[in-house]
Design an enzyme around this catalytic site. Structure first.
Site, short mmCIF file in Angstrom:
data_model
loop_
_atom_site.label_atom_id
_atom_site.label_comp_id
_atom_site.label_asym_id
_atom_site.label_seq_id
_atom_site.Cartn_x
_atom_site.Cartn_y
_atom_site.Cartn_z
N GLN A 128 0.85 -1.19 0.00
CA GLN A 128 0.00 0.00 0.00
C GLN A 128 0.88 1.23 0.00
O GLN A 128 1.75 1.39 0.86
CB GLN A 128 -0.92 0.02 1.22
N LEU A 129 0.65 2.10 -0.96
CA LEU A 129 1.47 3.29 -1.12
C LEU A 129 0.65 4.54 -0.88
O LEU A 129 -0.38 4.75 -1.52
CB LEU A 129 2.06 3.33 -2.53
N SER A 130 1.10 5.36 0.06
CA SER A 130 0.55 6.70 0.21
C SER A 130 1.41 7.64 -0.63
O SER A 130 2.64 7.49 -0.69
CB SER A 130 0.57 7.14 1.67
N LYS A 231 -6.95 2.36 -4.45
CA LYS A 231 -7.73 2.05 -3.25
C LYS A 231 -8.43 3.32 -2.77
O LYS A 231 -7.77 4.31 -2.41
CB LYS A 231 -6.83 1.50 -2.14
N HIS A 255 -12.14 4.02 3.46
CA HIS A 255 -11.12 4.14 4.50
C HIS A 255 -11.66 3.69 5.86
O HIS A 255 -11.26 4.21 6.90
CB HIS A 255 -10.60 5.57 4.58
N ASP A 313 -13.51 -3.32 0.41
CA ASP A 313 -12.89 -3.10 1.71
C ASP A 313 -13.88 -2.29 2.55
O ASP A 313 -14.66 -1.52 2.00
CB ASP A 313 -11.58 -2.31 1.51
N GLY A 315 -16.02 -2.82 6.49
CA GLY A 315 -17.25 -3.32 7.08
C GLY A 315 -17.41 -4.83 7.14
O GLY A 315 -18.37 -5.32 7.72
N GLY A 336 -9.69 -5.35 7.67
CA GLY A 336 -8.70 -4.55 8.37
C GLY A 336 -8.79 -4.65 9.87
O GLY A 336 -7.97 -5.30 10.52
#
Length: 394
Positions: A128-130, A231, A255, A313, A315, A336
């Site tokens: 995962q890249l920010s 994402k 998110h 993704d 919930g 998550g």
């Protein structure tokens, strides 16, 4: 330890065990936390249409993601700072995920380095890249992911600024001295003037690039051979732009309710996005498409015809939730918070058990719905609120 029967049990036990500041950091959402609650509650509005008298004595739950075979369609989402939950941090989570035969997505906000995680256990991993203002830092992170054998890059696109997480403000959230953002160890951070853990976190947060656009996704594709996933997409309009940009997949996410509040649950947006992708073959008029080489234009059109995978993704708490997402068009799901809470309660064994419980629940749901493989989980196996409204109007 209390008897644990589903992944939600881990959350209550984690609440009792973790410091309030840490639990709130993991569990909390943005502002009124409406989206945080809706992410889970929206699944309860989707009902089943089971088929009976089908031989379900053998059920195949395996699937292929970007060409890689995994044991189930349940994968681990990127989440920050696992060492706040357990001293082994992301290493324990990676080992448990590898043992389950599925994919873990390693976070840019990790408290263990890429190399630590990689040496701890073999396994399929995404990175995962920010997006940071300093593109040299981005390139260094991408190179490390490539060198470590990661299979894809998932770019977070819904966080040009951090959402207002009021619990963290009230708790005056800071990193303890023994926890740091290890993702940035060994990188050239010459512009940073603070070296303690919280100083690094503050610096990195300040470096989030709020100018990130689709042109930057194209730039990423130019600097790496790894497939790019985006994402944070939840609308048909953005899904079409993602297809035009030539991404390898879309991870639908809000998110976990931690960014913009009062967004719909991702499961409520899933069909809209999947339908837009199926219809995305007519993209020749877009500026993104116009600037692609002809070979890539052909590939984008071919992939757009329902072949670009969409993942969900936010919930997921039950195997029934996974089934509903697959029925509405998802190729797989990411979890998550259940991983974080299970890690806090029982380390690697907790994460392994959480993944096992979700797998077992999905298998039971498939059997009771008359599905022997994932390809049997089709749209006609579920009823949504929209379906019921249409039926009432007939």
């Amino acid at each position: 330890m209390a008897l644990i029967t589903n992944v939600s049990d881990y959350e209550e036990l984690a609440r009792q065990k973790l410091p309030k500041m840490v639990y709130d950091f993991y569990a909390g959402g943005a502002e009124d936390q409406w989206t945080l609650k809706e992410n889970k509650e929206a699944f309860s509005k989707i009902l089943f249409r089971p088929w009976v008298l089908i031989d379900v004595s053998h059920i195949d739950m395996s699937t292929s993601i970007l060409g890689y075979k995994i044991s189930m369609s349940i994968m681990v989402a990127p989440t920050a700072l696992h060492k706040l939950a357990h001293q082994e941090g992301e290493v324990a989570s990676a080992q448990a995920t590898a043992a389950a035969g599925t994919i873990m997505t390693w976070s840019s906000w990790s408290s263990c380095s890429i190399e630590e995680v990689n040496s701890s256990a073999p396994g399929l991993r995404f990175f995962q890249l920010s997006a940071f203002k300093d593109r040299d830092i981005v390139q260094q992170l991408v190179r490390r992911a490539e060198n470590a054998g990661y299979k894809a890059i998932a770019v977070t696109v819904d966080a040009p600024r951090l959402g207002c997480r009021e619990a963290d403000v009230r708790n005056r959230f800071t990193l303890p001295e023994n926890v740091a953002l290890k993702c940035f160890e060994g990188l050239d951070l010459s512009k940073m003037d603070k070296t303690n853990a919280s100083g690094l976190a503050a610096y990195v947060t300040s470096q989030i690039d709020s100018s990130l656009s689709w042109k930057d996704i194209k730039w990423l594709q130019m600097i790496t051979w790894l497939p790019i996933l985006v994402k944070g997409v939840i609308t048909a309009e953005d899904a079409r732009l993602a297809i035009e940009c030539g991404v390898a997949g879309i991870i639908m996410s809000n998110h976990g309710g931690r960014q913009l509040d009062y967004l719909p649950a991702t499961i409520s947006c899933l069909e809209e996005v999947c339908k837009s992708i199926t219809a995305a073959s007519d993209i020749s008029g877009s500026w993104l498409y116009a600037n692609l080489p002809w070979q890539r234009k052909f590939q984008v059109v071919r992939e757009a015809k329902g072949r670009v995978p969409v993942f969900l993704d936010s919930g997921i708490r039950r195997g029934t939730d996974v089934f509903k997402a697959l029925a509405l068009g998802a190729s797989g799901v990411f979890i998550g918070r259940p991983v974080l809470f299970a890690l806090a309660v029982d380390g690697k064994a907790g994460v392994r058990n959480a993944l096992r419980m979700l797998r077992d629940e999905l298998e039971i749901t498939m059997a009771l719905s008359g599905c022997t493989s994932l390809k049997d989980i089709t749209r006609d196996r579920v009823i949504t609120e929209s379906d019921m409204i249409r039926r009432c109007r007939l």
